[in-house]
Design a protein around this motif. Sequence first.
Motif, PDB file in Angstrom:
ATOM      1  N   ALA A 168       0.827  -1.213   0.000  1.00  0.00           N
ATOM      2  CA  ALA A 168       0.000   0.000   0.000  1.00  0.00           C
ATOM      3  C   ALA A 168       0.859   1.260   0.000  1.00  0.00           C
ATOM      4  N   LEU A 169       1.937   1.257   0.774  1.00  0.00           N
ATOM      5  CA  LEU A 169       2.800   2.434   0.857  1.00  0.00           C
ATOM      6  C   LEU A 169       3.514   2.683  -0.467  1.00  0.00           C
ATOM      7  N   THR A 170       4.025   1.616  -1.086  1.00  0.00           N
ATOM      8  CA  THR A 170       4.719   1.772  -2.363  1.00  0.00           C
ATOM      9  C   THR A 170       3.784   2.342  -3.419  1.00  0.00           C
ATOM     10  N   GLN A 171       2.566   1.820  -3.487  1.00  0.00           N
ATOM     11  CA  GLN A 171       1.593   2.321  -4.458  1.00  0.00           C
ATOM     12  C   GLN A 171       1.298   3.800  -4.207  1.00  0.00           C
ATOM     13  N   ALA A 172       1.090   4.164  -2.954  1.00  0.00           N
ATOM     14  CA  ALA A 172       0.793   5.560  -2.624  1.00  0.00           C
ATOM     15  C   ALA A 172       1.957   6.477  -2.984  1.00  0.00           C
ATOM     16  N   MET A 173       3.186   6.041  -2.726  1.00  0.00           N
ATOM     17  CA  MET A 173       4.357   6.867  -3.031  1.00  0.00           C
ATOM     18  C   MET A 173       4.498   7.085  -4.532  1.00  0.00           C
ATOM     19  N   ILE A 174       4.218   6.030  -5.317  1.00  0.00           N
ATOM     20  CA  ILE A 174       4.316   6.166  -6.772  1.00  0.00           C
ATOM     21  C   ILE A 174       3.222   7.088  -7.298  1.00  0.00           C
ATOM     22  N   GLN A 175       2.012   6.895  -6.833  1.00  0.00           N
ATOM     23  CA  GLN A 175       0.895   7.701  -7.320  1.00  0.00           C
ATOM     24  C   GLN A 175       0.994   9.157  -6.865  1.00  0.00           C
ATOM     25  N   ASP A 176       1.636   9.401  -5.719  1.00  0.00           N
ATOM     26  CA  ASP A 176       1.804  10.777  -5.225  1.00  0.00           C
ATOM     27  C   ASP A 176       3.052  11.456  -5.779  1.00  0.00           C
ATOM     28  N   GLY A 177       3.844  10.736  -6.588  1.00  0.00           N
ATOM     29  CA  GLY A 177       5.057  11.313  -7.140  1.00  0.00           C
ATOM     30  C   GLY A 177       6.246  11.269  -6.217  1.00  0.00           C
ATOM     31  N   ARG A 178       6.142  10.516  -5.115  1.00  0.00           N
ATOM     32  CA  ARG A 178       7.261  10.425  -4.180  1.00  0.00           C
ATOM     33  C   ARG A 178       8.263   9.342  -4.570  1.00  0.00           C
ATOM     34  N   TRP A 179       7.959   8.571  -5.624  1.00  0.00           N
ATOM     35  CA  TRP A 179       8.902   7.574  -6.145  1.00  0.00           C
ATOM     36  C   TRP A 179       9.121   7.917  -7.615  1.00  0.00           C
ATOM     37  N   PRO A 180       9.980   8.891  -7.917  1.00  0.00           N
ATOM     38  CA  PRO A 180      10.151   9.377  -9.298  1.00  0.00           C
ATOM     39  C   PRO A 180      10.606   8.267 -10.242  1.00  0.00           C
ATOM     40  N   GLY A 181      10.059   8.285 -11.449  1.00  0.00           N
ATOM     41  CA  GLY A 181      10.478   7.354 -12.480  1.00  0.00           C
ATOM     42  C   GLY A 181       9.873   5.970 -12.384  1.00  0.00           C
ATOM     43  N   ALA A 182       8.942   5.736 -11.430  1.00  0.00           N
ATOM     44  CA  ALA A 182       8.344   4.423 -11.240  1.00  0.00           C
ATOM     45  C   ALA A 182       6.903   4.414 -11.755  1.00  0.00           C
ATOM     46  N   THR A 183       6.501   3.261 -12.307  1.00  0.00           N
ATOM     47  CA  THR A 183       5.129   3.059 -12.784  1.00  0.00           C
ATOM     48  C   THR A 183       4.549   1.848 -12.064  1.00  0.00           C
ATOM     49  N   TRP A 184       3.399   2.012 -11.456  1.00  0.00           N
ATOM     50  CA  TRP A 184       2.764   0.965 -10.655  1.00  0.00           C
ATOM     51  C   TRP A 184       2.286  -0.183 -11.538  1.00  0.00           C
ATOM     52  N   LEU A 185       2.592  -1.416 -11.144  1.00  0.00           N
ATOM     53  CA  LEU A 185       2.158  -2.612 -11.872  1.00  0.00           C
ATOM     54  C   LEU A 185       1.246  -3.500 -11.049  1.00  0.00           C
ATOM     55  N   GLY A 186       1.212  -3.278  -9.736  1.00  0.00           N
ATOM     56  CA  GLY A 186       0.481  -4.164  -8.851  1.00  0.00           C
ATOM     57  C   GLY A 186      -1.018  -3.961  -8.911  1.00  0.00           C
ATOM     58  N   ARG A 187      -1.690  -4.667  -8.015  1.00  0.00           N
ATOM     59  CA  ARG A 187      -3.160  -4.548  -7.940  1.00  0.00           C
ATOM     60  C   ARG A 187      -3.537  -3.162  -7.445  1.00  0.00           C
ATOM     61  N   SER A 188      -4.585  -2.610  -8.005  1.00  0.00           N
ATOM     62  CA  SER A 188      -5.054  -1.286  -7.578  1.00  0.00           C
ATOM     63  C   SER A 188      -5.948  -1.398  -6.366  1.00  0.00           C
TER      64      SER A 188
END
Length: 312
Positions: A292-312
Amino acid sequence: MDIKQLRAFLAIADTGSITRASETLHLAQPALSRQLRMLEEDLGTPLFERTPRGMELTDAGSRLIERARRALREIDGARTEIVVASPGAVRGTVDLGLLTSQSELIAAPLVAALRASHPELMLRIYTGYSDRLREWLENGEVGLAMLTDYKTSSQLDMQPLFVEQLCLVGGPRSEDLGKAPIGLQCLVTLPLILPVFYRGLRLILDHASEARGIKLNVVAETNDTRVQKAMAEQGLGFAVLPMGSVASAVDSGSLKATPIAGEELQRRTGLAVSMMRRNSLAVRAVANELTALTQAMIQDGRWPGATWLGRS
């Protein structure tokens, strides 16, 4: 063979001395020696050799040591989970494996999130390259791990999380490093500081360059992402890393980075747990929080250059 004997064996192995082991365990030397003797009699073989340098493991002792550590971790974990502190609380100690480059982004936020959601849960974080993390996971030394460029395995339950585009990273005086993506061909003339052979990012680069008939100019190799960044910052060469691992340095101006175009220049990350052991409630809680944290960080722009692949 019992718990006291295993603790005595490990204390002697870790300290190399019965004297220091007795101090560590707060146990008299004769009692400690008796525990070791009983264990050796039970196994029918010596576990140590007495040398001028101290107590050194025999071949049998070397084979036992990791199994003994694993057994005590399981017993300590079970004891922690069984003792009830408060109704419905998730308790226990979870060993998590993270890539060094990703740990700088995720470790602190994960600990903060777990303190808020499961304050009675203890997290131990180990960092390394993906192949070492996989080895630790399969050996039972960690309960779960984030692995990159993973392969399917009957021993592991692997859930995809995200993909990252790789970047060319240079020092603050590097010219022509901006936001526009470059091709792999642009790396040919540059002095590169790369991971050692057969490591995750190095394999991606080697496979891509071989497929295109390109020979990279590698001037230094290291197994530490921090060393790569430090050398690039000093102008000694260029590193190839995911944007997330250098974003803060780029923002501060100590490094520059440019994306490298091409799907083959991407790094995929998944979350793996062992299918060879029963995963505790604590392990599942950490897995859920981490996802959940990784998904939130990617969607909020806190993990630059990453695209979420997991379950939404």
